[in-house]
Structures are given as C-alpha cells and as structure tokens.
Design an enzyme around this catalytic site. Sequence first.
Site, PDB file in Angstrom:
ATOM      1  N   LYS A  50       0.864  -1.178   0.000  1.00  0.00           N
ATOM      2  CA  LYS A  50       0.000   0.000   0.000  1.00  0.00           C
ATOM      3  C   LYS A  50       0.904   1.232   0.000  1.00  0.00           C
ATOM      4  CE  LYS A  50      -3.993   1.755   2.668  1.00  0.00           C
ATOM      5  NZ  LYS A  50      -4.835   1.480   3.854  1.00  0.00           N
TER       6      LYS A  50
ATOM      7  N   SER B  62      -9.609   1.313   2.781  1.00  0.00           N
ATOM      8  CA  SER B  62      -8.786   2.145   1.940  1.00  0.00           C
ATOM      9  C   SER B  62      -7.689   1.373   1.211  1.00  0.00           C
ATOM     10  CB  SER B  62      -8.119   3.235   2.792  1.00  0.00           C
ATOM     11  OG  SER B  62      -7.259   2.658   3.747  1.00  0.00           O
TER      12      SER B  62
ATOM     13  N   SER C 153      -9.747  -0.983   6.942  1.00  0.00           N
ATOM     14  CA  SER C 153      -9.174  -0.748   5.621  1.00  0.00           C
ATOM     15  C   SER C 153      -8.454  -1.917   4.986  1.00  0.00           C
ATOM     16  CB  SER C 153      -8.221   0.454   5.674  1.00  0.00           C
ATOM     17  OG  SER C 153      -8.953   1.644   5.668  1.00  0.00           O
TER      18      SER C 153
END
Lengths: 498, 486, 100
Positions: free
Chosen positions: A87, A162, A186
């Site tokens: 990420k 996310s 997330s």
Amino acid sequence: MSENVLDLSVHELRRKLLQGQVTAADMVDAALKRIEALDGAIGAFITVDAEGARVAAEKVDRMVTEAVRSGDEKALPPLAGIPVALKDNICTRGLRTTASSRILESFVPPYSATVVEKLQSAGAIVVGKTNLDEFAMGSTTESSAFHTTRNPWDLERVPGGSSGGSAAAVAAGMASAAVGTDTGGSVRLPSAFCGTVGLKPTYARVSRYGVISYGSSLDCVGPIAGNVLDCAIMLGVMAGLDPRDATSSPEPVPDYVESARSGLDGLQGVRIGVPAEFFAPGIASGVRETVERTLHRLEEAGAELVDVSLPHVEYSVAVYYLVATAEASSNLARYDGVRYGLRAEGKDDVGSTIAASRTEGFGQEVQRRILLGSHALSAGNYAAYFDKAMRVRTLIRRDIEAALEKCDCFVSPTSSTTAFKIGEVRDPLAMYLQDIYTIVANLAGVPAISVPCGLHQGLPVGFQVFGPMFGEPTLFRVAAAVEQASAGEMRRPKLEVM
Amino acid sequence: MPAGTEYEVVVGMEVHAELATRSKVFCSCPVSFGAPPNTQTCPVCLGMPGALPMLNRRAVEFTIRAALALNCQITPFSKFFRKNYFYPDLAKGFQITQFDAPIGHDGWLDVEVDGEVKRIRIRRVHLEEETAKLTHAGDDIITAGNSLLDFNRSGIGLIEIVTEPDIRSAEEARAYLKKLRATLVAVGVSDCKLEEGSMRCEANISVRPKGSDKYGNLVELKNIASFRAVYRAIQYEAARQSQVLESGGVVRRETRHWDDAKGETAFMRSKEQAAEYCYFPEPDLMPLEISEEWVEEIRRGMPELPDARAARYMRDYGLNKEDAQQIAESKELWWFFEQTAAKADGPEVAKWLVGEISAAANASGVELSQSRLRPEHIAELISMMESGKISGKIAKSVFEDVWATGKAPADIVRERGLSQISDEGELRAIVRRVIEANPGPVQDFGAGKERAISFLVGQVMKESRGRANPQETNRILREELARAME
Amino acid sequence: MGYTVDDAKLLADRAKLRFSREQLEKATQELNDMIRYVDQLAHVDTEGVPPMSHPHSFANVWRDDEPKEGLSAEDALANAPDRHGQFFRVPRIIAGEEEG
C-alpha cells in the site's frame, strides 16, 4: 492469457521454487506482465518498480541456487521470490511513497518501513505501490488523489478501501500477496469486496515504523493474501517487536502457519460467539444468507455457537470518527511543505505558504477529517468530544472482553453489502457507516480477519472473525475452516483479459 | 490609581535547558554542537512520514535528577502529550511535551539577595523536545527575505522549569537564574550556556499596587539571553507597566521581546486570545511509571548541590561564606579549588580564585577550564609566598605570566630573577646604601618621625627591584638606623 | 449549538487550511452533520469509566542513550522544496506569528 504462475499460492510457489520448476524471475515477470495487461483497467498501482523487482529477483535466484546446491532449503527465507504489493502509505527507501496524496506526490523516502525491511529480508520482492484512499481515509479507494481503483470482479464497482489497490492487486493475480493498513477496516473491507483474505492483527503486533500515520492508536499493518495459509505466512514474517516503534509488542510471534493448518482438521472445542448486534436488520439479504450458511457449516465442523452481546457497539462509528480524526489532525500537521512534499508557489511569507500548500495538497475528505479532529481536540470541546470518546472506547473494549469470556472468537459479516458501484455512496456519513462491522476491532485493539465465504450475485462476501488480544492463531484456525467450508462457492474473478 | 501609589513587580520564570544526553530525546541522532547544518538528523527529528519517536531513558533520568535537585515531588505515573501548532522550526507540527503530567512538581529553590534567603517555589519540571534552529537571512526577523532551517537541534531533550509567581524584583530574578543554572550544572543535566542558547529564559511579569493580593495582567517577556539582560529587562518592564497604571491605563496581556541593544521591550503579539494547542496524549509513546526505587537510586547518585558544597567548604576548609558560595556555584571554580586546596591553604586558594584568577578569566575571555592555568601553579605560588621566596606583589606578577604562558611559577621566578632576597649580608648592604643616600629622611626618623621609615623601606624595595624580604628589610633597617643615630 | 461559518473558518485557520466562502459553507454544514451524529455519545453513561487512550497498557518503553548515525545531509535535504546550501529554506516569517 496463458496460465499465470501467480494463480498458485505462496506455499505452492515455494515448493516449485525449491524444485526448480519456477524461478523468482519467472514470478516477477508473471506479476509485471499481469500488471501490464490488467492494471490499465483496474488501477491497483500508483507506482510499479519493474526494474527494482527484476534486480531483486536475480538476487533471490542466486540464493535459491545456493540453497539447493548446499541442500539447506531451510536457509531460504520463507517469502523467497514472492512478488508482493505494498500500500502506498508504507515508506520504501528510494521508491516514491505518496499516500495517494498530492502533498506527497513526489516524495521519495530515504528509509524503509520496518515491515518492508522484514519482508525484503524474508525474500519478498516489492513489485509496486498500490492505490488507497488519500492518507487511508476512506472505504472505497475513490478518494485517491490520482485515480479510482476498480474491483477485479466488476470494473464498475469499488474494490473497497482504503487498501483497495492492495486487495485488487492480489485478487487480479498481479501480486501473490500484499500489505495494507487498517485503521477502521481498511484491510478487511477491501478483502471482503475483492474476495481476498485480509487480517488486521492485534494492535502493535506489526511495527508501524515507516507507515504513514492516520490514527496512531488505531492504525494496524496487515497482510492481504489469496488464501488463509498465505496470510499466515505473511503475518509470521511481518510481526514482531521493533525497537523503532515504542508501541510495538514484545509478545513472542507464534507459528501462525501451524494454526492455519489446524483449521483443516475441524473446529472441535471452538466456541464461536454470534453477537446479536452484528446480525441485526440492515444486512443485505444475500450477504446474511451466505454468512449464516457458513456459520452453520462451522457448527458442522465441530464449533459451538454462542450468543453474545456488544451493547456499546452502536456508538463505535461515533467514537471512531472522533478518535481517528483527532489523531489524524495532529498526524497530518507535518505536511507543511517545509522539508518535503508539495509547496505552493506565489506566497511571500511562510505562514501563507504552509496554508496554501496544505489546501492545495490535501483532498476534500482529508480536509473534512482534519476539521472534525481539530474540533474534537479544541480545549473547549476536549471533554465533551475527545475525552468522552475515549471513555466510550473503554466501554466498547469491556464489551469485547466480556463477550470473549464466553467464546474463543466472535464473528460478523465484514460488510453489510457486497461491493457497490463507483460513485454510489456520496454522503460522507453514509460512507463512514460502511465501517460499522470492522471498527470495533480497531477501537479495542483486538485482531480480526476477513475471509471470503462465498459469492452473492457473482460478488464475494466477507466473513469476519474477531479474537482476543494476540488471538491470531485462533483467527487463522477458524478462517481456514471457513475457507475450506466455502471452497465449493469461491473462485477467482473472471477478467475478460485473463 | 492614585498618584504616589507604590507598585511591586510580580515575576514567574520559565526556563528551558537543553539536556546533556549523548543522543536526542526521541531518536538516536547524536547531540553535538557546531556540526555542519542538517548532518545530525534522521526521519524522526525531520518529522518525515511514518517516523515514530522512541524515548531516551537517560533523558527521563536527567529530568528526575533536575527535579530532585529542585526539591520537587516526582510523579509516579507520567506521560507525554502533543502540543499542536504550526511553525517552520517544528518538524511534526506538534511538540512532544508533558502538559498536565510533568515528571517533577511542587519544589523550591532558595536564593540569597542582600544576605536574605528567599524561597522560590517551583511549579513543575517537565521533559520535552527542542525545535530546529531558524536563522533569518536578512538583518532580523522583520526584514529577512527568507529563513534557513537546521534540524541538528530538532529533537534534543529539553527540560522546562516553571516557578510560581514568587519573584518580587529584578535582583531576585537574576539570583534565581544564577542559582538555577548552578544547580542544573552541578547535577550534570545541562551545560546551561545562556549565550549559546542551551539555557533560555522567559519571564512572566506583572505589577500591582504594593500590598494588593490580586495579580495584574501578565506580560510574557522573551529573548532574555544573559543574567544582565534578565535584570535589565525586568527593571524596564516593571517601570513601563507601573507607568501605564500610573497614567490610568491598563497593561495589555501580550508577549514582548527584550531588545538588549536598545535596552527596552517591544510588542510581539497579543495574548488576549488564548492560544489553542489542542493538547492530547501522545499515542506513539507509552506512559512512564517511575518507581520509588529508581528515584532513590537517582537520589543516591546525585552530585553535591551548590548549597551543600558551600557549607562543606566553610566547615572543612574554613572558607568565608561569600567565597564558599561563589566557588560552589561554578563547577570550574570548585573543581580547581578542590584540586588546589589539596596542596595549599584553602582560604588562600579561595582568595586567588575569586580574585586574580576570576579577574584574569574575565579580562581574557578565556574560561578557567580552557586556560593554561593548572592547580599546581597556584599551589606552588602560595607555597613560595609562604616560604618567603617571593612577596605577594611578586606573586601577582608571576601569576600574570603563568596565565599567559602556562609556565611553572618557579621557572618564571628563576628566569626573571625574582626570588626574594632574604640573605642578611646582601640586604644589609642595600640598606646601608639607602641610608647613606637619604640623609634627610634618616634625620627625620631620628627626630621621631616614624613615617619616614616607610619611605626608606620603599627605597630598599626599589633598589632590590621588589625582591627584598619585607620583614627582614624592616628589621635590618631599624638596626642600621639605630646604629647611624648613635 | 452548531458551528457558524466564522467558527469553521477559525478552525480551518488553526489547521492551516484556507477555504473559499463557498467551500467554507459546505464544510460548516458537513461539520455540523458530523457533530450532530457524534453527539449521540452524550447519552452514554461514562461515570467512573477511565479514558482509553491506547490499546496496550505497558509502560516505560525506552532505549539507551546511544547515539547512532542518521541520514546524510543529502538524504535529509533530498525532498526539500527549497534549500540553500545545506539548509532548508522557507519564505520570510511574519513577526508575531504563532510560536510555541
């Protein structure tokens, strides 16, 4: 497209690597080819490091040759040659790290996060950095400053957020595994929407050093993988005490792989809590049926279902948005365009320059949360908002502790729906309520895993398991059983280009 | 206010002192002064994304030590807070500090002004972090076109020491600051160099009619960089505020800047609106549990404090109070004193230290510890004086050479031929020459003018270039005069 | 009692965010919506309940006072938007601006 070696699991790839049937270079090539073929449509990545990945693969292949020649296969680290995606809020030395924000668009960290160092020294190869909601603030990956990631199961739908880029990358076979961060769900929500296995570990189980902070007392770094065993392998590498993170836990790291394997032998003696609040009306009927069917199968596998209650869970979204935004408003104060990051042009004094840089550099959602956080922390509001939220947080944690006295773990759907359409949820508050099933784990600090339990109308449904502090072994065991029980209904996403 | 009202000034002080730890307080960067800009930094003290603080244990220990030296209570459960504000020298957009959980609280420090002991209560001693060093590229902050930042200083441990508003005069403020510095230096937690900024001082000043029990509006005074400045700034500000009240005005709550060159304070910003720092517990650091055992261990290992040291010097070496206090308050002086007093008479050593040596250090701008002077030099000088080899006057002249060159006093005495003439034959020859050459004064002496003898002694000294032993000269001169009178 | 546009502007100023009037009106409304939502916490009885500021309760996490080499000046300054020699450079500071 020809057969992708990355359709194989991490543990299968390791076997093939040691047998000489596949090389690290093959794996990296497969990942890069798949990215090239698919990522234009999916948009999982912000930055792809083809060159760095190839160089790393050569190094791993030399290690493999050496390990095979010397017959010392154990010397080969557990993730040798495995292509992973990170990420883009996880700092990578020499590789741009943006948090999907304009304010960090050109930031190249001179250091790597501890979790990156751990993965790399375990032989993992970073193929690229994945898209996220800006600063991890969102549930759909739509608030990225760069582009929206699409769900590999249906390109019209969101991948969840996310860590949407990480989950989409794994679901589409562009990486064998990925790392996400989970402040309010997330890792788990995108895992549910993309049909991957995603774990939010116990708070501080994995070091946060070098991971861009959102809500410091909630942020967790967790693995996203194609199956439970791979997820366990990843956590085993990522977990552990870090002398650079004062909040990281000194608790020893157990053998998670063994725990995951034990789930295949049934769940005799395991008490699974079913919180009434998590099965209340409001869950989409297909999701409810799929989750309840799975529960029934777990019972058949030997588990005992226990009714439990989490009376304060209804306040969790309110508590979460106060605590997370308060911490965020402070954590994001460092982005001032003084030492790095975007600096607005045209202002002739430093105060205006800082304000202009932040206003240009942060997107709407980030600014919205900074304002709410500043509100909660203002001296006049502290007692009524931030302090109050921290006290209700204690009550939520006590609920969870009380529930876990009656059971070894408790479960819920990861989300009330399957992946929804891009642009479908517009109201900020409605968006925040997406996290209602996941937030409690972050508030209490306990681990939770989302594992696919079947499809509803062709879209994956996530099944969530919560455990006590450092209860990851139980989660892996139960998740493996869920995976086994749902094997008949799960498959990979069908991508026309694949 | 009615004319003729007498005003009193009320002062509280906030002092920041940089900790003399080897590494910074929340990262492992070295603490070193004078390094090239931005060479002592890391992601933590640069406030880079994802970097996290890790507490330096010795910084906590030093804070406890400072708190104990200031007679504070130690907080058993302490923690860190974030103080949020924007300024380009603040890397993270917040400063890690202690807010309502300071490590030390409710202490005191006794200071002496005009022979009277005054107790200044210490409200709190807490640990926090330094900011980066900001320099302005123009002449000053107002005209500068831009500013430059060096983060070497960012994250150095800092203790903040806050008094109650107990100070009632500029003299007390200066005495407090001197005593505080001596105390912190004595316990080894900071070098407290005001000029270099490793100790910084802010004063909260208000005035009120004498006898009133209400406080006036506070003015915060910044940029006080010397003992002299603290005295002058408070004098100035007390007078300014009294004048405002006298003329029927209201003192505004504001922050003012002391301009040392102009000798006045200037408005910086208003404090009418309370600053909003959004304090909240620092989630990246775990709390502190300070055990009684640890506090006791630190207390046992505490170096001697200035008051105790002065008392010991008075008791063990027979020093007078002024010398003892002056020496005990400076590590340079007491170290030198103890080294020298092991070989020479204590009060004599003290006299040299507070006299010639301090004067030479001031005049040359060279600190004693950096000078060429060694304790053995002073011990040797004193011993030569005591044995009559040189006079006190010669000793002072020899000292000047020692200070300048670092040569041993005996060598200087030999090279310059300064050793005292005590040889009877030699002295008597000089005395006879002087008597012969000065018949007038000799007659005066004969006529009973006792004072004439000092003139003759002076002549002997002149003749011997100061080397004649004064006692012997006196004796022989009287003998020879008596003979001349016969 | 909700935020007025002026209150929201003060909050934004403190957070070093500059909004247009229009943006500010929208932000004010969103802020008030959120505050109305989180105000439900007022109904929770937290009498005698301690605040939970952290999931873990261990204390005294620290390191020894051992200096370690950090970044080179080049690495430290590599991302600087503006620099002068080995310094970071910023536009002029207006006197009297907030300082700690």
